[in-house]
Design an enzyme around this catalytic site. Structure first.
Site, PDB file in Angstrom:
ATOM      1  N   HIS A   1       0.828  -1.208   0.000  1.00  0.00           N
ATOM      2  CA  HIS A   1       0.000   0.000   0.000  1.00  0.00           C
ATOM      3  C   HIS A   1       0.861   1.256   0.000  1.00  0.00           C
ATOM      4  O   HIS A   1       1.794   1.386   0.774  1.00  0.00           O
ATOM      5  CB  HIS A   1      -0.933   0.024   1.214  1.00  0.00           C
TER       6      HIS A   1
ATOM      7  N   ALA B   1     -20.095  11.910 -16.215  1.00  0.00           N
ATOM      8  CA  ALA B   1     -20.568  12.416 -14.930  1.00  0.00           C
ATOM      9  C   ALA B   1     -20.708  11.295 -13.913  1.00  0.00           C
ATOM     10  O   ALA B   1     -21.168  10.198 -14.228  1.00  0.00           O
ATOM     11  CB  ALA B   1     -21.915  13.125 -15.118  1.00  0.00           C
TER      12      ALA B   1
END
Length: 210
Positions: free
Chosen positions: A147, A181
């Site tokens: 990570h 969108a």
């Protein structure tokens, strides 16, 4: 390319206020234009550079627009403006310590939320719609192998980003791409593609927009 220190910026700001310029206060020798209700907090070690344009910040769509904007450029951070770039009202922009934000040319409509912890680069002739979030950090560490909290974002030239889009760390959006969108972009999008969805995926290739 012009480079301005914080002392020069605030001196020019004071001059602008005293002159009562009608369209908005100006920073950095008229290159950084702050419209009504804009707040700029710039650390003394931050650097702002301009090449061939101006930054118009908190520009209203209509007279009497009441919405404020905030831009903070922190310790050791850099803001680079390449050509004319307009950011409309309601924006919140944070350039964190030692981070770099690069603005090419184009505009971002109302209610931008941009947090730059590492590097965010926006290209030329971009059109970014309302309520867009751009963040190059998770802000918190997740205990999983490999990570990484912060990863740069690069938005290419002539990119159109629709309303309510979220762009997350490590993303590169290729030249001429269109983001529909409501999309959440957590992976890179190739040039000339239409992408949409949560998470965003390529819907159509070889797209051109005008």
């Amino acid at each position: 390319m012009k480079v301005f220190s914080i002392a020069q910026i605030f001196f020019k700001d004071l001059q602008s206020i005293l002159k009562k310029r009608p369209k908005g206060r100006t920073l950095a020798d008229g290159k950084f234009i702050l419209y009504k209700n804009a707040v700029a907090e710039i650390h003394e070690t931050a650097k702002i550079t301009f090449e061939n344009g101006r930054l118009y910040f908190n520009k209203p769509w209509i007279k009497g627009d009441p919405f404020p904007s905030l831009i903070g450029v922190s310790e050791g951070a850099t803001l680079q403006v390449k050509e004319d770039f307009v950011i409309y009202s309601g924006a919140q922009i944070y350039v964190c310590p030692n981070a770099t934000l690069i603005l090419g040319s184009g505009y971002i409509s109302n209610n931008l939320h941009l947090s730059c912890f590492s590097r965010i680069e926006i290209g030329y002739n971009v059109a970014i719609s309302t309520n867009v979030t751009i963040r190059d950090s998770d802000n918190h560490f997740i205990n999983t192998p490999g990570h990484i909290i912060n990863q740069p974002i690069k938005i290419g030239n002539k990119v159109w980003i629709g309303m309510n889009v979220t762009i997350l760390k490590g993303v590169e959006i290729g030249d001429g791409a269109v983001i529909a969108a409501g999309a959440v972009v957590n992976k890179s999008i190739p040039a000339g593609c239409l992408a949409g969805g949560v998470p965003a995926k390529v819907i159509k290739e070889n797209v051109e927009w005008y």
